[in-house]
Every structure is written in structure tokens, then in C-alpha cells.
Design a protein around this motif. Structure first.
Motif, PDB file in Angstrom:
ATOM      1  N   GLU A  29      27.358  40.173  31.525  1.00 15.47           N
ATOM      2  CA  GLU A  29      27.098  38.736  31.589  1.00 15.47           C
ATOM      3  C   GLU A  29      28.357  37.936  31.251  1.00 15.47           C
ATOM      4  N   GLU A  30      29.079  38.408  30.256  1.00 17.62           N
ATOM      5  CA  GLU A  30      30.320  37.765  29.835  1.00 17.62           C
ATOM      6  C   GLU A  30      31.411  37.965  30.892  1.00 17.62           C
ATOM      7  N   ILE A  31      31.511  39.192  31.379  1.00 14.45           N
ATOM      8  CA  ILE A  31      32.523  39.525  32.384  1.00 14.45           C
ATOM      9  C   ILE A  31      32.328  38.675  33.637  1.00 14.45           C
ATOM     10  N   ALA A  32      31.072  38.430  33.977  1.00  7.52           N
ATOM     11  CA  ALA A  32      30.734  37.690  35.198  1.00  7.52           C
ATOM     12  C   ALA A  32      31.286  36.262  35.192  1.00  7.52           C
ATOM     13  N   LYS A  33      31.595  35.740  34.000  1.00  9.11           N
ATOM     14  CA  LYS A  33      32.124  34.372  33.929  1.00  9.11           C
ATOM     15  C   LYS A  33      33.581  34.313  34.386  1.00  9.11           C
ATOM     16  N   HIS A  34      34.222  35.458  34.401  1.00 10.13           N
ATOM     17  CA  HIS A  34      35.643  35.493  34.779  1.00 10.13           C
ATOM     18  C   HIS A  34      35.754  36.009  36.206  1.00 10.13           C
ATOM     19  N   ASN A  35      35.431  35.110  37.127  1.00  8.28           N
ATOM     20  CA  ASN A  35      35.227  35.559  38.504  1.00  8.28           C
ATOM     21  C   ASN A  35      36.035  34.776  39.533  1.00  8.28           C
ATOM     22  N   ASN A  36      37.188  34.269  39.117  1.00  4.90           N
ATOM     23  CA  ASN A  36      37.992  33.519  40.087  1.00  4.90           C
ATOM     24  C   ASN A  36      39.461  33.911  40.022  1.00  4.90           C
ATOM     25  N   GLU A  37      40.240  33.345  40.916  1.00  6.41           N
ATOM     26  CA  GLU A  37      41.645  33.706  41.076  1.00  6.41           C
ATOM     27  C   GLU A  37      42.490  33.471  39.826  1.00  6.41           C
ATOM     28  N   GLN A  38      42.094  32.473  39.048  1.00  2.00           N
ATOM     29  CA  GLN A  38      42.859  32.153  37.843  1.00  2.00           C
ATOM     30  C   GLN A  38      42.443  33.017  36.661  1.00  2.00           C
ATOM     31  N   ASP A  39      41.224  33.495  36.716  1.00  2.72           N
ATOM     32  CA  ASP A  39      40.642  34.181  35.567  1.00  2.72           C
ATOM     33  C   ASP A  39      39.727  35.291  36.087  1.00  2.72           C
ATOM     34  N   LEU A  40      40.280  36.501  36.171  1.00  2.00           N
ATOM     35  CA  LEU A  40      39.542  37.571  36.841  1.00  2.00           C
ATOM     36  C   LEU A  40      39.426  38.846  36.002  1.00  2.00           C
ATOM     37  N   TRP A  41      38.180  39.150  35.624  1.00  2.00           N
ATOM     38  CA  TRP A  41      37.923  40.360  34.864  1.00  2.00           C
ATOM     39  C   TRP A  41      37.161  41.349  35.737  1.00  2.00           C
ATOM     40  N   MET A  42      37.264  42.620  35.336  1.00  2.00           N
ATOM     41  CA  MET A  42      36.578  43.675  36.072  1.00  2.00           C
ATOM     42  C   MET A  42      36.233  44.814  35.135  1.00  2.00           C
ATOM     43  N   ALA A  43      35.135  45.499  35.417  1.00  2.00           N
ATOM     44  CA  ALA A  43      34.788  46.688  34.629  1.00  2.00           C
ATOM     45  C   ALA A  43      35.007  47.912  35.509  1.00  2.00           C
ATOM     46  N   ILE A  44      35.842  48.826  35.021  1.00  5.12           N
ATOM     47  CA  ILE A  44      36.093  50.068  35.746  1.00  5.12           C
ATOM     48  C   ILE A  44      35.980  51.216  34.743  1.00  5.12           C
ATOM     49  N   HIS A  45      35.132  52.202  35.061  1.00  4.15           N
ATOM     50  CA  HIS A  45      34.896  53.337  34.157  1.00  4.15           C
ATOM     51  C   HIS A  45      34.574  52.877  32.737  1.00  4.15           C
ATOM     52  N   ASN A  46      33.672  51.942  32.645  1.00  2.07           N
ATOM     53  CA  ASN A  46      33.183  51.456  31.352  1.00  2.07           C
ATOM     54  C   ASN A  46      34.244  50.772  30.491  1.00  2.07           C
ATOM     55  N   LYS A  47      35.371  50.423  31.123  1.00  2.00           N
ATOM     56  CA  LYS A  47      36.382  49.666  30.406  1.00  2.00           C
ATOM     57  C   LYS A  47      36.547  48.310  31.094  1.00  2.00           C
ATOM     58  N   VAL A  48      36.938  47.323  30.310  1.00  2.07           N
ATOM     59  CA  VAL A  48      37.043  45.974  30.861  1.00  2.07           C
ATOM     60  C   VAL A  48      38.511  45.582  30.996  1.00  2.07           C
ATOM     61  N   TYR A  49      38.854  45.036  32.158  1.00  2.00           N
ATOM     62  CA  TYR A  49      40.242  44.672  32.437  1.00  2.00           C
ATOM     63  C   TYR A  49      40.338  43.207  32.838  1.00  2.00           C
ATOM     64  N   ASP A  50      41.354  42.544  32.296  1.00  2.00           N
ATOM     65  CA  ASP A  50      41.657  41.187  32.709  1.00  2.00           C
ATOM     66  C   ASP A  50      42.846  41.283  33.665  1.00  2.00           C
ATOM     67  N   VAL A  51      42.549  41.219  34.966  1.00  2.00           N
ATOM     68  CA  VAL A  51      43.600  41.417  35.962  1.00  2.00           C
ATOM     69  C   VAL A  51      44.089  40.100  36.560  1.00  2.00           C
ATOM     70  N   LYS A  53      46.571  38.286  35.933  1.00  2.00           N
ATOM     71  CA  LYS A  53      48.010  38.237  36.194  1.00  2.00           C
ATOM     72  C   LYS A  53      48.433  39.226  37.275  1.00  2.00           C
ATOM     73  N   PHE A  54      47.506  40.084  37.675  1.00  2.00           N
ATOM     74  CA  PHE A  54      47.852  41.138  38.645  1.00  2.00           C
ATOM     75  C   PHE A  54      47.471  40.765  40.065  1.00  2.00           C
ATOM     76  N   ILE A  55      46.597  39.774  40.199  1.00  2.00           N
ATOM     77  CA  ILE A  55      46.041  39.433  41.513  1.00  2.00           C
ATOM     78  C   ILE A  55      47.103  39.298  42.601  1.00  2.00           C
ATOM     79  N   ASP A  56      48.135  38.512  42.311  1.00  2.00           N
ATOM     80  CA  ASP A  56      49.160  38.265  43.328  1.00  2.00           C
ATOM     81  C   ASP A  56      49.979  39.511  43.657  1.00  2.00           C
ATOM     82  N   GLU A  57      49.976  40.476  42.735  1.00  2.00           N
ATOM     83  CA  GLU A  57      50.793  41.688  42.947  1.00  2.00           C
ATOM     84  C   GLU A  57      50.002  42.818  43.585  1.00  2.00           C
TER      85      GLU A  57
END
Ligand code: HEM
Length: 145
Positions: A29-51, A53-57
Motif C-alpha cells: 500500500e505504501e509502495i503503491a504511492k510511489h508510482n511516477n517518474e519523479q518518485d518510483l518504488w518497486m518490490a523485487i524478491h521481497n525487497k523494496v527499491y527506490d529507483v 534516480k535510475f529511471i533515465d538510465e
């Protein structure tokens, strides 16, 4: 430097904000709030990542990341067959762990499967032992005649 009581209070606060500290636990629910180009989180293998700064790369483009913005993206990430370099990259964007109640069975069973297969190899060992005994018995019988 913060006082002891301050940092203790910070540890108890699992709501978020401080990204530099790991060991935090996030709900989907919390992760879902970070769902845009400026602020993007993701859960992969039960870990949470704030990517964010990586989007453009991202060599795979912005779009695919946006498709999984604020979501559990383990399957998508694995489906692409990302390289070891890509996996290493993840470490620098790690911000915490996915809450146990939000972990998908798939990601969870990846670990439990191994303990399951060890009981399987136990059966193989039993079979091998039986085969060795049988061969031994044949030799013994052969000696007697
Ligand atoms: C969020 C963490 C991610 C990181 C750090 C990451 C990193 C990378 C890297 C380094 C590459 C270059 C190829 C390689 O080294 O494997 C790549 C390619 C790619 N990624 Fe990601 N990726 C992430 C998430 C995703 C997600 C969620 C998708 C969803 C589908 C995706 C789709 C792709 C695609 C389609 C390519 C191109 C593959 C190709 O050209 O063969 N990535 N990614």
C-alpha cells in the motif's frame, strides 16, 4: 549526531521518509504511492527499491519501469533475464523489505523449495543405500556357491 533516545525512536518509526536507513519494512500500500517518474518504488524478491534516480538510465527504457511503478515487479524483472550487473545495480537502490503479509507466494516459495528438495535428495540417498546393500548381498551369495 543524534542522541540515543532519538535514534531509538527513529528505529521504531517504520512509516518511511528516511531512505538512507535500511531494515525498514514497507507495505504494498505504501509502495503503491510511489508510482511516477519523479518518485518510483518497486518490490523485487521481497525487497523494496527506490529507483527514482535510475529511471533515465535504465537500458530497457522508462516505459517498462513506469508499468511496474509502485508494484511488485519480481516476475517482470526475472522475465527479462537481467544480467548480474543489473542485479548488482539493485543494491544501491535498496530501501527496505516488503512486509511479510504482502509477500507473494511465488517469491516466498523460492526459498522454501530448497528445503523441500533436500528431503527429495534424502530419498535418493536411501535408494542408493538400498542399491549398495543389494549389490553387497549378491556378492555374498556369489561367494557362498
Ligand atoms: C528496478 C530495477 C531494474 C534495474 C536495476 C534494471 C536494470 C537493467 C539493466 C542494467 C539492463 C541492461 C541489460 C542487463 O544488464 O541485463 C536492463 C535492461 C532491460 N530491462 Fe531492466 N532493470 C530494472 C527493472 C526492470 C523492470 C521492472 C522491467 C520490466 C519489464 C525491465 C525491463 C528491461 C528490459 C525490457 C530491458 C532490455 C533488455 C534487452 O535489451 O535485452 N527492467 N535493465
Amino acid at each position: 549526531m543524534s542522541t540515543k533516545s532519538e535514534s531509538f525512536a527513529k528505529d521504531l518509526d517504520v512509516t518511511m521518509e528516511g531512505q538512507e536507513s535500511s531494515g525498514k519494512v514497507y507495505r504494498l500500500e505504501e509502495i503503491a504511492k510511489h508510482n511516477n517518474e519523479q518518485d518510483l518504488w518497486m518490490a523485487i524478491h521481497n525487497k523494496v527499491y527506490d529507483v527514482s534516480k535510475f529511471i533515465d538510465e535504465h537500458p530497457g527504457g522508462i516505459e517498462v519501469l513506469l508499468d511496474y511503478a509502485g508494484m511488485e515487479a519480481t516476475y517482470a524483472f526475472e522475465d527479462v533475464g537481467h544480467s548480474l550487473d543489473a542485479r548488482d545495480l539493485l543494491a544501491q537502490y535498496y530501501i527496505g523489505d516488503l512486509h511479510e503479509d504482502d509477500r507473494t507466494e511465488k517469491a516466498a516459495t523460492a526459498e522454501t523449495e530448497e528445503s523441500g528438495s533436500s528431503s527429495g535428495s534424502g530419498m535418493i540417498m536411501l535408494g542408493l543405500a538400498a542399491a549398495v546393500l543389494a549389490v553387497g548381498a549378491v556378492f555374498m551369495l556369489g561367494d557362498r556357491t
